[in-house]
Write a protein that holds these residues in place. Structure first.
Motif, mmCIF file in Angstrom:
data_model
loop_
_atom_site.group_PDB
_atom_site.id
_atom_site.type_symbol
_atom_site.label_atom_id
_atom_site.label_comp_id
_atom_site.label_asym_id
_atom_site.label_seq_id
_atom_site.Cartn_x
_atom_site.Cartn_y
_atom_site.Cartn_z
ATOM 1 N N GLU A 4 -77.574 5.961 -0.908
ATOM 2 C CA GLU A 4 -77.414 5.241 0.355
ATOM 3 C C GLU A 4 -77.177 3.769 0.057
ATOM 4 O OE1 GLU A 4 -81.128 6.215 2.294
ATOM 5 O OE2 GLU A 4 -80.078 7.650 3.574
ATOM 6 N N PRO A 5 -76.347 3.103 0.869
ATOM 7 C CA PRO A 5 -76.109 1.677 0.653
ATOM 8 C C PRO A 5 -77.323 0.850 1.075
ATOM 9 C CG PRO A 5 -74.971 2.425 2.623
ATOM 10 C CD PRO A 5 -75.572 3.644 1.983
ATOM 11 N N ASP A 6 -77.432 -0.341 0.500
ATOM 12 C CA ASP A 6 -78.506 -1.280 0.826
ATOM 13 C C ASP A 6 -78.038 -2.249 1.900
ATOM 14 O OD1 ASP A 6 -80.161 -0.256 -1.233
ATOM 15 O OD2 ASP A 6 -79.116 -1.508 -2.702
ATOM 16 N N LEU A 7 -78.894 -2.517 2.876
ATOM 17 C CA LEU A 7 -78.610 -3.535 3.888
ATOM 18 C C LEU A 7 -78.891 -4.892 3.266
ATOM 19 C CD1 LEU A 7 -77.965 -4.302 6.864
ATOM 20 C CD2 LEU A 7 -80.427 -4.143 7.286
ATOM 21 N N ILE A 8 -77.892 -5.793 3.279
ATOM 22 C CA ILE A 8 -78.104 -7.098 2.664
ATOM 23 C C ILE A 8 -77.992 -8.264 3.647
ATOM 24 C CG2 ILE A 8 -77.465 -6.342 0.353
ATOM 25 C CD1 ILE A 8 -74.771 -7.788 0.796
ATOM 26 N N GLU A 57 -71.022 5.837 -7.574
ATOM 27 C CA GLU A 57 -70.370 6.836 -6.720
ATOM 28 C C GLU A 57 -70.427 6.380 -5.265
ATOM 29 O OE1 GLU A 57 -74.688 8.251 -6.982
ATOM 30 O OE2 GLU A 57 -73.228 8.214 -8.573
ATOM 31 N N LEU A 58 -69.685 7.057 -4.392
ATOM 32 C CA LEU A 58 -69.698 6.725 -2.971
ATOM 33 C C LEU A 58 -71.106 6.801 -2.406
ATOM 34 C CD1 LEU A 58 -66.629 8.705 -1.546
ATOM 35 C CD2 LEU A 58 -66.838 6.230 -1.796
ATOM 36 N N ALA A 59 -71.401 5.910 -1.470
ATOM 37 C CA ALA A 59 -72.670 5.963 -0.751
ATOM 38 C C ALA A 59 -72.345 6.122 0.727
ATOM 39 C CB ALA A 59 -73.483 4.690 -0.979
ATOM 40 N N ARG A 60 -73.121 6.962 1.395
ATOM 41 C CA ARG A 60 -72.869 7.220 2.804
ATOM 42 C C ARG A 60 -74.183 7.144 3.553
ATOM 43 N NH1 ARG A 60 -69.957 12.506 5.523
ATOM 44 N NH2 ARG A 60 -69.709 11.503 7.515
ATOM 45 N N VAL A 84 -69.474 3.644 1.752
ATOM 46 C CA VAL A 84 -69.251 2.433 0.964
ATOM 47 C C VAL A 84 -68.816 2.857 -0.440
ATOM 48 C CG1 VAL A 84 -70.221 0.235 0.210
ATOM 49 C CG2 VAL A 84 -71.093 1.317 2.294
ATOM 50 N N ALA A 85 -67.708 2.286 -0.877
ATOM 51 C CA ALA A 85 -67.157 2.596 -2.197
ATOM 52 C C ALA A 85 -68.137 2.176 -3.297
ATOM 53 C CB ALA A 85 -65.822 1.876 -2.380
#
Length: 135
Positions: A4-8, A57-60, A84-85
């Motif tokens: 999972e992507p991180d909120l920044i 790898e991709l994160a969704r 996110v790529a």
């Protein structure tokens, strides 16, 4: 694809404009809002979130942005699924139109990734000076 992507970053503003190359210009950044009377209607409010994927790898993720009143009621909600790529950033714009703020007070901007709340920012809605003195 299991990360999972991180909120920044989270920014609350009145409007967002994207130029032809995709760069964003944010207008009227908000830490608080002032209304002439209540209930107050704000024609436009945007919550801009930036996400980072540090993985190879991709994160969704399914994300949700909510505006919550002092009494705990949600007055606005926007959901999206983002991808996110690898080793990249993604900026998501959550648009709210015609939000009604029933009373002055401490509202919250909440961001969820999946079922977990990961951000809970204050957004103070202020009454005019003469109305504050009457309360």
């Amino acid at each position: 694809m299991n990360g999972e992507p991180d909120l920044i970053a989270v920014v609350v503003c009145e409007d967002v404009l994207a130029n032809p190359s995709g760069r964003l210009t944010l207008y009227n950044l908000f830490q608080d809002l002032t209304a002439d009377r209540f209930p107050a209607v704000f024609p436009r409010l945007h919550v801009v979130t930036t996400w980072h994927n540090p993985l190879p790898e991709l994160a969704r993720a399914v994300i949700q942005v909510g505006i919550v009143a002092p009494d705990g009621m949600t007055i606005g909600n926007a959901a999206a699924t983002i991808t996110v790529a690898p080793n990249a950033y993604h900026t998501q714009i959550s648009r709210f139109q015609g939000l009604i703020f029933p009373v002055p007070g401490d509202y919250r901007v909440q961001v969820q990734r999946g079922s977990r709340q990961i951000c809970n920012l204050p957004l103070v809605v202020v009454a005019p000076e003469e109305e504050k003195e009457e309360q």
